[in-house]
Design an enzyme around this catalytic site. Structure first.
Site, PDB file in Angstrom:
ATOM      1  N   GLU A 105      39.371  36.731  33.929  1.00  0.00           N
ATOM      2  CA  GLU A 105      40.750  36.851  34.414  1.00  0.00           C
ATOM      3  C   GLU A 105      40.740  37.175  35.912  1.00  0.00           C
ATOM      4  O   GLU A 105      39.883  37.925  36.386  1.00  0.00           O
ATOM      5  CB  GLU A 105      41.429  37.990  33.638  1.00  0.00           C
ATOM      6  CG  GLU A 105      42.801  38.415  34.128  1.00  0.00           C
ATOM      7  CD  GLU A 105      43.270  39.708  33.481  1.00  0.00           C
ATOM      8  OE1 GLU A 105      44.485  39.889  33.345  1.00  0.00           O
ATOM      9  OE2 GLU A 105      42.417  40.552  33.111  1.00  0.00           O
ATOM     10  N   LYS A 150      49.586  34.413  30.713  1.00  0.00           N
ATOM     11  CA  LYS A 150      49.466  35.649  29.934  1.00  0.00           C
ATOM     12  C   LYS A 150      50.831  36.137  29.447  1.00  0.00           C
ATOM     13  O   LYS A 150      51.772  36.282  30.227  1.00  0.00           O
ATOM     14  CB  LYS A 150      48.790  36.718  30.797  1.00  0.00           C
ATOM     15  CG  LYS A 150      48.460  38.020  30.077  1.00  0.00           C
ATOM     16  CD  LYS A 150      47.670  38.911  31.022  1.00  0.00           C
ATOM     17  CE  LYS A 150      47.293  40.240  30.413  1.00  0.00           C
ATOM     18  NZ  LYS A 150      46.506  41.060  31.370  1.00  0.00           N
ATOM     19  N   CYS A 188      42.968  38.885  28.502  1.00  0.00           N
ATOM     20  CA  CYS A 188      42.867  40.351  28.541  1.00  0.00           C
ATOM     21  C   CYS A 188      43.666  41.026  27.432  1.00  0.00           C
ATOM     22  O   CYS A 188      43.277  40.991  26.275  1.00  0.00           O
ATOM     23  CB  CYS A 188      43.278  40.867  29.921  1.00  0.00           C
ATOM     24  SG  CYS A 188      42.693  42.547  30.267  1.00  0.00           S
TER      25      CYS A 188
END
Length: 353
Positions: free
Chosen positions: A47, A126, A199
């Protein structure tokens, strides 16, 4: 024909506020070459791979903007050479970056690049952004301002197929891959199905299940995870932790969600960290791993620096779980799951009289 892919995760050591993108890309190229020398057909990078984890800082708009990528990564002067080299090596890659759209929106984004087509096959933004919109009042607190700098992803959890991987053993060379015939493709049971998360998404089982319900065989997850961040996780007034205890717990939590979700969805999981001590004060965990559909760790990094791990992933292993315990078609009971999509926060049952 074998349905096996040799997959690599490329962990990055720390990037700092003073790190130049060109230097970071050079490090990524070295890791890409190392992975190719092992015969990897795909490499996952972390990321926000090109920059430090900037959401920990309170930044003005002028200070913030240089952390974002603008336009096409495949043609950007800073990043084009990386993708050109991946194409030359015939290695697919996925990586995360801060995306600024032409409309001015900001997203924490990952992309999948196909070397055989020299194109970005899929993009994910995300969805589960952690942290806060406003900085914490304590000047010594560790901020997490993803909600301030990014918008929640708007592309959903979308699976996709990647061409020219299954049934091919990549011996590093300058030659490009030869397109397969329709009969060869049929014998290979179709190109593999991939999905991406980023994440904090890995902690939310809904993300994994959405991908698994589309037949996803491998889930890729880049991350930057703070080892000690008492304002967000790991410690409380009732059970305080030392910095060392919090960092150890953060690694346990990371592996727990990766392994359990791989098992519960019968998928391979590949995760790549940006790790180590960034900017002299912010310690990110390592633990980059490749995990099989039974939750077994096939490979894991041993450091918190630049490091490559590789594993052979036989995608036929996915079929076993999907035909037994996790045969969704036979065993799921969607009529009982209304709370999952109909309710966000906790609603407790009434008190007893």
């Amino acid at each position: 024909m074998a349905h096996t892919i040799k997959i690599a995760a490329a962990q990055l050591g720390p990037n700092h506020l003073t790190s130049r993108r060109e230097d970071v890309v050079d490090r990524m190229l070295r890791l890409l070459h190392e992975a190719a020398s092992y015969g990897a057909q795909f490499v996952l990078f972390p990321e926000l791979a090109f920059v430090t984890f900037f959401p920990r800082y309170v930044l003005t708009p002028e200070e913030l903007e240089p952390f974002f990528e603008h336009g096409d990564l495949l043609t950007s002067p800073t990043t084009a050479a990386f993708f050109s080299e991946a194409r030359r090596l015939s290695v697919d890659v996925s990586l995360g970056f801060a995306e600024r759209t032409p409309e001015g929106e900001g997203f924490n984004t990952s992309i999948y690049y196909s070397a055989s087509t020299h194109s970005i096959l899929s993009k994910y933004r995300k969805i589960h952004l952690p942290g806060f919109v406003d900085p914490l009042p304590d000047p010594n607190a560790i901020n997490q301002l993803e909600k301030k700098y990014f918008q929640p992803g708007n592309l959903g959890f979308t699976a996709f197929r990647a061409p020219a991987l299954v049934g091919i053993t990549t011996e590093h060379s300058d030659s490009t891959k030869v397109p397969r015939s329709s009969s060869e493709r049929e014998a290979m049971r179709g190109d593999p199905i991939f999905g991406m998360i980023i994440c904090n998404d890995r902690r939310w089982p809904e993300a994994w299940r959405c991908l698994a319900l589309q037949g996803t065989e491998v889930v890729f997850c880049g991350y930057n995870t703070q080892g000690y961040c008492p304002e967000l996780a790991g410690t409380s007034p009732h059970k305080p932790q030392t910095k060392a205890e919090a960092e150890a717990a953060a690694l346990v939590d990371h592996l727990l969600v990766m392994q359990s979700n791989c098992y519960m969805n019968s998928v391979f999981g590949v995760c790549a960290a940006k790790a180590g001590l960034e900017d002299g004060n912010f310690d990110l965990i390592g633990g980059s791993s490749i995990i099989d559909p039974k939750g077994k760790i096939l490979a894991m990094t041993e450091t918190r620096g630049d490091e490559v791990i590789v594993a052979d992933c036989d995608l036929d292993e996915v079929k076993y779980g999907r035909s037994a315990i996790f045969d969704f078609d036979r065993h799921r009971r969607v009529e009982a799951y209304a709370l999952i999509t109909g309710q966000t926060g906790v609603v407790e049952p009434p008190f007893l009289r």
